[in-house]
Design a protein around this motif. Structure first.
Motif, PDB file in Angstrom:
ATOM      1  N   ARG A  18      13.921  31.047  57.778  1.00  0.00           N
ATOM      2  CA  ARG A  18      14.056  32.151  59.270  1.00  0.00           C
ATOM      3  C   ARG A  18      15.297  32.651  59.245  1.00  0.00           C
ATOM      4  NH1 ARG A  18      10.244  29.690  62.463  1.00  0.00           N
ATOM      5  NH2 ARG A  18      11.699  28.698  63.511  1.00  0.00           N
ATOM      6  N   TYR A  38       3.289  25.999  58.440  1.00  0.00           N
ATOM      7  CA  TYR A  38       3.917  27.564  58.850  1.00  0.00           C
ATOM      8  C   TYR A  38       4.879  28.122  58.184  1.00  0.00           C
ATOM      9  CZ  TYR A  38       1.809  24.808  62.845  1.00  0.00           C
ATOM     10  OH  TYR A  38       1.039  23.940  63.444  1.00  0.00           O
ATOM     11  N   ASP A  41       5.505  31.867  58.617  1.00  0.00           N
ATOM     12  CA  ASP A  41       4.974  32.153  59.915  1.00  0.00           C
ATOM     13  C   ASP A  41       5.785  33.119  60.693  1.00  0.00           C
ATOM     14  OD1 ASP A  41       3.670  32.099  62.415  1.00  0.00           O
ATOM     15  OD2 ASP A  41       3.880  29.872  62.711  1.00  0.00           O
TER      16      ASP A  41
ATOM     17  N   ALA B 235       3.295  39.888  65.072  1.00  0.00           N
ATOM     18  CA  ALA B 235       4.860  39.100  65.375  1.00  0.00           C
ATOM     19  C   ALA B 235       5.526  39.982  66.693  1.00  0.00           C
ATOM     20  CB  ALA B 235       5.609  39.226  64.214  1.00  0.00           C
ATOM     21  N   GLN B 298      -2.311  23.076  65.940  1.00  0.00           N
ATOM     22  CA  GLN B 298      -1.857  23.758  64.770  1.00  0.00           C
ATOM     23  C   GLN B 298      -1.413  25.285  65.342  1.00  0.00           C
ATOM     24  OE1 GLN B 298      -4.283  23.296  61.383  1.00  0.00           O
ATOM     25  NE2 GLN B 298      -4.034  25.387  60.557  1.00  0.00           N
ATOM     26  N   LEU B 299      -2.604  25.849  66.241  1.00  0.00           N
ATOM     27  CA  LEU B 299      -2.096  26.981  66.599  1.00  0.00           C
ATOM     28  C   LEU B 299      -0.999  27.135  67.491  1.00  0.00           C
ATOM     29  CD1 LEU B 299      -2.874  29.993  66.393  1.00  0.00           C
ATOM     30  CD2 LEU B 299      -4.305  29.724  68.315  1.00  0.00           C
ATOM     31  N   TYR B 301       1.501  25.298  67.437  1.00  0.00           N
ATOM     32  CA  TYR B 301       2.570  25.292  66.870  1.00  0.00           C
ATOM     33  C   TYR B 301       3.139  26.473  65.699  1.00  0.00           C
ATOM     34  CZ  TYR B 301       4.486  21.234  69.136  1.00  0.00           C
ATOM     35  OH  TYR B 301       5.248  20.258  70.094  1.00  0.00           O
ATOM     36  N   ALA B 302       1.784  27.260  65.426  1.00  0.00           N
ATOM     37  CA  ALA B 302       1.876  28.362  64.528  1.00  0.00           C
ATOM     38  C   ALA B 302       2.581  29.459  65.528  1.00  0.00           C
ATOM     39  CB  ALA B 302       0.588  28.762  64.294  1.00  0.00           C
ATOM     40  N   LEU B 303       2.311  29.388  66.778  1.00  0.00           N
ATOM     41  CA  LEU B 303       2.744  30.469  67.881  1.00  0.00           C
ATOM     42  C   LEU B 303       4.272  30.152  68.225  1.00  0.00           C
ATOM     43  CD1 LEU B 303      -0.152  30.842  70.223  1.00  0.00           C
ATOM     44  CD2 LEU B 303       0.601  32.660  68.424  1.00  0.00           C
ATOM     45  N   GLU B 305       6.568  28.455  66.169  1.00  0.00           N
ATOM     46  CA  GLU B 305       7.224  28.981  65.036  1.00  0.00           C
ATOM     47  C   GLU B 305       7.559  30.296  65.106  1.00  0.00           C
ATOM     48  OE1 GLU B 305       8.251  27.294  62.072  1.00  0.00           O
ATOM     49  OE2 GLU B 305       8.257  25.358  62.900  1.00  0.00           O
ATOM     50  N   ALA B 306       6.314  31.045  65.257  1.00  0.00           N
ATOM     51  CA  ALA B 306       6.392  32.769  65.166  1.00  0.00           C
ATOM     52  C   ALA B 306       7.443  33.104  66.203  1.00  0.00           C
ATOM     53  CB  ALA B 306       4.878  33.249  65.277  1.00  0.00           C
ATOM     54  N   ASP B 308      10.281  31.418  67.283  1.00  0.00           N
ATOM     55  CA  ASP B 308      11.583  30.559  67.315  1.00  0.00           C
ATOM     56  C   ASP B 308      11.358  29.399  68.346  1.00  0.00           C
ATOM     57  OD1 ASP B 308      12.934  30.807  65.044  1.00  0.00           O
ATOM     58  OD2 ASP B 308      13.993  32.619  66.090  1.00  0.00           O
ATOM     59  N   TYR B 309      10.564  28.930  68.762  1.00  0.00           N
ATOM     60  CA  TYR B 309      10.436  27.963  70.114  1.00  0.00           C
ATOM     61  C   TYR B 309      11.232  28.348  71.199  1.00  0.00           C
ATOM     62  CZ  TYR B 309       8.760  24.881  66.272  1.00  0.00           C
ATOM     63  OH  TYR B 309       8.127  24.260  65.386  1.00  0.00           O
TER      64      TYR B 309
END
Lengths: 246, 507
Positions: A18, A38, A41, B235, B298-299, B301-303, B305-306, B308-309
C-alpha cells in the motif's frame, strides 16, 4: 518492486504494498507468498502485482483497478466485492470467488469451489466477468444480479466423471448471464431456470471473453470455442415479486 | 355500500368528518397517499373509503379546520380472546392473495418490556446527589477496543502513554442513529440525520443502501454499513465514514434477508446502491462469505486492511437465544464494537410472522452478553451498542447501567421527524414523507427542519440523562456503565432477575 514474502505476516506485506503504491510504484513482484491474506485488498489505480506462490483468503477484496497475476493456486474469497481490475490465477481457486463483485475480470485456469459469483451485479459501464477454466461446485451464480460467468470445464484437475457444475446453479438469479461449455443435468439448475441456445450477440460477446482468457493462459481460443455453449439467464428479473400480500 | 372483497371489507380505522367544520378545501385528499379521501364533483362534497385508511393521522393533522378525527373502527368482531381481529383479517388477506404478510416498524405485540420492570437508584443522605446545572457532568462516550493494560513511559520525568490505541470513536452523547438505508427512507431524512449527527457530535448509519454523493461531507459522523447484498460498497465508500459496520442481522427480522422491489429503485437510489434502475435489490439472508466466526474474522480484517486500520469495525447482530456465545466469538474475531438489535427494533419491511415472533428482548441479550464478556475477561476488547425499542432517555440510562456503552435510536429518530408508527413503511407511500422516495411525498420532510428536531431530541435526552446521573451521585456516564447496582427489579420472576443480574426492589 520485488518483495520476498517468505515469513512476512500479511499485515506487514500489505502495508509495504500500500505504501509503495501510494508513492507511485506501479509494478510489484511478490515471491515466496504462502497464504498471506488480503493482498491488493482495497487497492486502487494502475498497479500490477505478480504473485509467485499461493496467496491467502480475500485476494483483491474491494479492489478498484489493479491487475493481479497469481502463478499458483488461490484460496477462498478471490475478488470479494471487487469493483474494478483483473485477477488471473494460473491454477485453482477456492470458495466464494467474486462474491458481490461489481466490475472487473477474474480468470481462473483450473477448478473453483462452492458459491462462486454469488450476487455479482453490473452497474452502468461496469460488467463483472468470471471465467473458470475448470469445473465449479454448488451454488455457482446464486442471486446473480448482473455480469457474466463462463464455465469451461477444460483445464481443471477434477476427475472427468465429476459434473461441470454442482447443484443449485443460478438459484435466485435475477440478472446477468452464465455460459456453459457443454451441458449439465437440468436438475442441477436453480428453480425456474432453463438452458437456452446462444444467439449472435452471445457468440460475439463470448468470443471476446474467451480470446482474452486464452491469451492470459497461452491457450487456443478456437479450441475452446469449437464445442457448443449453452446459456442460463434469469427466468424473471423479479424472482420474489409476487411473494407478498400487500 | 360499495361492494369490496372480504379481505378489504374490514378496515381498522374510521374517519369522522364534522360537516360543520369541513370547508371542502381538499387538503385531506391531497395529503392522503392511500386514496382514502375522494371529492365528488357532482355533489361538491368529500367522501372517504375507510377500508384504505392506515391510521397515519396525516389528514387529521393537516386539516386546517380540525374537521377530521381518525378513530379505531367501532365495528368489531364478536369478542374472542383467541381469535383477535388481526388474525381473522390476516387470514382473509392471505386467502385472497396467497402472499406472505408484510409489515413495517418494530414488534408491537404485548411481550414484556423489561425497561418498565427496572427502576433507577438515587442518592439520599449518605452520598450527595449532583446538580448538573452547577457541576460538570460527563456524557462523552468512546467506542472501540481498549487495551488489556496501559503502559506508561517517562520522557524526561514526564509520564507519557506508551500504549497505542486502536481507532476510537468519540461521541458527545451515548447515542447513535440506527442504520436506515437510503431507499427505505429518503435523502431528505438522511440529510437530516447526517446534519443532526454533526450538530450533536454523534454518528448516523447509512444502512445497506450506499452513501449518496451529497453526504460524503458528513463522513466523520457516518458509519458505513456492509451487508450481505454489498450494495454501494467500494473502497471509497469504506473510507468515507468514521467506522464500518458489518450487518449480520436485524432485530426486526433475525435470520432473513431483504428484498427492495425494483419499483423502488429510482435514478438516485440506483446511483448509491450501484445497481441498475428498476432491478430488485436482494440481500441474501446470510453473507455468503461468512458461515463461521472464522469467516467473520476474515471479513472484519478485510475491511480493516481496506481502510488502513484507521476505522473501528462494528458487527451488528439480532438479539437471539445464544447471543452471548456469538458475541464472544465476534469479539475474538476482531470486532471493535458489537451491536445487539432487540426484537423491538424497527424495519422498513419485514414478514409479519418473523417480526412478531423471532428474537429476544434486547435487555436480556445485553445483560447476558455483558456478563459473558466479563467472565471471559474480554469485555474491554469491544464496546457494546444496543438497539431495538429505546423510547426515552430513561431507557438509555437503564441500558448503560446494564452494560451498554451506547445505544442506537431508529424508531425514536423517525418519530422525531413526524412518524406516527402506522407500520406501512413497506408500501413506499409514507404520507409523512419519511419512508418514501416519491418526490411529491418526500418533500414533506425538510432536511433542515428534520435536523433541528433530531438535534432537539438528542439534546433533551442529554439533559435528562445528566439529571438522572446527578440524582445517583454520579458525575460521568463512564461510572454508570455496567453498574447494575443502580437498577432494581419490580414484578420480575427470579429467573429473569438472574439473567438481568439485578436485585428485586427493596432488596
Amino acid at each position: 518492486m520485488r518483495i520476498d514474502a517468505n515469513g512476512l505476516h500479511y499485515r506487514e506485506l500489505n502495508k509495504r504494498i500500500r505504501e509503495a503504491a501510494r508513492k507511485g510504484t506501479s509494478r510489484f513482484e511478490l515471491v515466496g507468498v504462502n497464504g498471506q491474506r488480503y493482498i491488493a485488498d482495497g487497492l486502487e489505480g494502475e498497479v500490477e502485482i505478480h504473485i509467485h506462490g499461493t496467496p491467502g483468503q480475500d485476494l483483491g477484496a474491494f479492489m478498484k483497478g489493479p491487475r493481479v497475476w497469481v502463478y499458483g493456486n488461490a484460496q477462498d474469497g478471490v475478488g470479494n466485492t471487487m469493483d474494478a481490475g483483473k485477477i488471473v490465477v494460473h491454477g485453482m481457486a477456492g470458495d466464494v470467488v467474486g462474491y458481490g463483485m461489481r466490475g472487473g475480470r477474474i480468470h481462473i485456469l483450473g477448478d473453483v469451489g462452492y458459491r462462486v459469483g454469488i450476487h455479482m451485479k453490473s452497474y452502468q459501464d461496469k460488467l463483472p466477468v468470471i471465467v473458470i477454466g475448470g469445473k465449479a461446485g454448488d451454488f455457482l451464480g446464486e442471486y446473480m444480479a448482473g455480469g457474466c460467468i463462463v464455465l469451461l470445464g477444460m483445464y481443471g484437475t477434477d476427475p472427468p466423471e465429476r459434473p461441470l457444475a454442482g447443484h443449485y446453479l443460478g438459484t435466485g438469479m435475477h440478472g446477468g448471464i452464465i455460459y456453459l461449455r457443454g451441458e449439465i443435468e437440468p436438475y442441477r439448475l436453480g428453480k425456474g431456470l432453463a438452458f437456452e441456445p446462444l444467439d449472435e450477440n452471445d457468440r460475439s460477446f463470448l468470443e471476446l471473453i474467451i480470446k482474452e482468457f486464452a491469451e492470459d493462459f497461452g491457450k487456443d481460443a478456437s479450441e475452446i470455442l469449437e464445442e457448443p455453449f449453452t446459456k442460463v439467464k434469469p427466468a424473471t428479473h423479479r424472482p420474489y415479486g409476487s411473494m407478498y400480500a400487500y | 355500500m360499495l361492494f369490496k372483497p372480504i379481505h378489504q371489507s374490514y378496515g381498522d380505522f374510521s374517519i369522522e368528518r364534522d360537516p360543520q367544520r369541513c370547508i371542502g378545501c381538499q387538503v385531506c385528499l391531497r395529503q392522503c397517499s392511500y386514496g382514502v379521501h375522494q371529492y365528488n364533483d357532482r355533489l361538491c362534497e368529500l367522501t372517504q373509503d375507510e377500508s384504505r385508511c392506515v391510521g397515519c393521522h396525516r389528514c387529521e393533522a393537516l386539516c386546517p379546520t380540525g374537521a377530521l378525527t381518525i378513530r379505531r373502527t367501532p365495528s368489531d368482531f364478536r369478542e374472542n380472546a383467541l381469535w383477535e381481529p388481526t388474525y381473522i383479517k390476516n387470514i382473509y388477506k392471505q386467502a385472497a392473495t396467497g402472499g406472505v404478510l408484510l409489515t413495517g416498524m418494530g414488534n408491537p405485540a404485548p411481550y414484556p418490556i423489561y425497561w418498565d420492570r427496572m427502576l433507577l437508584d438515587a442518592s439520599q443522605v449518605t452520598n450527595p446527589s449532583i446538580d448538573p446545572l452547577r457541576e460538570p457532568m460527563e456524557l462523552k462516550t468512546f467506542l472501540g477496543c481498549r487495551p488489556d493494560a496501559l503502559e506508561v513511559e517517562y520522557d524526561g520525568g514526564v509520564p507519557r502513554l506508551k500504549t497505542r490505541f486502536t481507532p476510537q470513536l468519540e461521541l458527545d452523547y451515548p447515542l447513535l442513529f440506527s442504520a436506515m438505508s437510503y431507499g427505505s427512507i429518503n435523502l431528505n431524512v438522511h440529510k437530516g440525520l447526517a446534519r443532526a449527527a454533526e450538530a450533536c457530535g454523534i454518528l448516523y448509519n447509512t444502512g445497506e443502501g450506499g452513501l449518496h454523493p451529497s453526504l460524503y461531507t458528513y463522513g466523520k459522523n457516518t458509519i458505513v454499513q456492509v451487508a450481505s447484498g454489498r450494495f454501494g460498497v467500494h473502497a471509497d465508500y469504506l473510507r468515507a465514514g468514521a467506522a464500518v459496520e458489518i450487518k449480520i442481522g436485524q432485530g426486526a427480522k433475525p435470520g432473513i434477508g431483504g428484498h427492495l422491489p425494483g419499483e423502488k429503485i429510482g435514478r438516485e437510489i440506483s446511483l448509491t446502491r450501484m445497481i441498475p434502475e428498476g432491478s430488485d435489490a436482494i440481500s441474501p439472508a446470510p453473507h455468503h462469505d461468512i458461515y463461521s466466526i472464522e469467516d467473520l474474522r476474515q471479513l472484519i480484517y478485510a475491511l480493516k486492511e481496506a481502510t488502513d486500520y484507521e476505522k473501528p469495525v462494528f458487527v451488528k447482530i439480532a438479539a437471539v437465544h445464544n447471543s452471548a456465545a456469538i458475541a464472544s466469538g465476534m469479539v475474538r474475531a476482531g470486532a471493535d464494537v458489537i451491536c445487539l438489535d432487540g426484537f423491538r427494533g424497527g424495519t422498513g419491511a419485514a414478514p409479519t410472522m418473523i417480526r412478531n415472533n423471532v428474537g429476544i428482548p434486547v435487555e436480556l441479550a445485553l445483560a447476558s452478553v455483558d456478563d459473558r464478556l466479563r467472565q471471559e475477561g474480554i469485555r474491554n476488547q469491544a464496546s457494546i451498542v444496543v438497539a431495538g425499542g429505546i423510547r426515552c432517555s430513561a431507557d438509555v440510562v437503564k441500558a448503560i447501567a446494564l452494560g451498554a456503552d451506547a445505544v442506537y435510536i431508529g424508531t425514536a429518530a423517525l418519530i422525531a421527524v413526524g412518524c406516527t408508527l402506522c407500520q406501512r413503511c413497506y408500501t413506499g407511500k409514507c404520507p409523512w414523507g419519511i419512508a418514501t422516495n416519491d418526490p411529491y411525498l418526500a418533500k414533506r420532510v425538510h432536511p433542515d427542519i428534520a435536523a433541528e428536531k433530531l438535534t432537539n431530541l438528542v439534546k433533551a435526552w442529554g439533559h435528562e440523562i445528566q439529571e438522572m446521573l446527578g440524582g445517583m451521585g454520579i458525575n460521568a456516564l463512564e461510572s454508570l456503565r455496567g453498574n447494575r447496582d443502580k437498577l432494581r427489579a419490580v414484578g420480575l420472576h427470579p429467573a429473569e432477575m438472574e439473567v438481568l443480574g439485578i436485585k428485586p426492589a427493596g432488596g
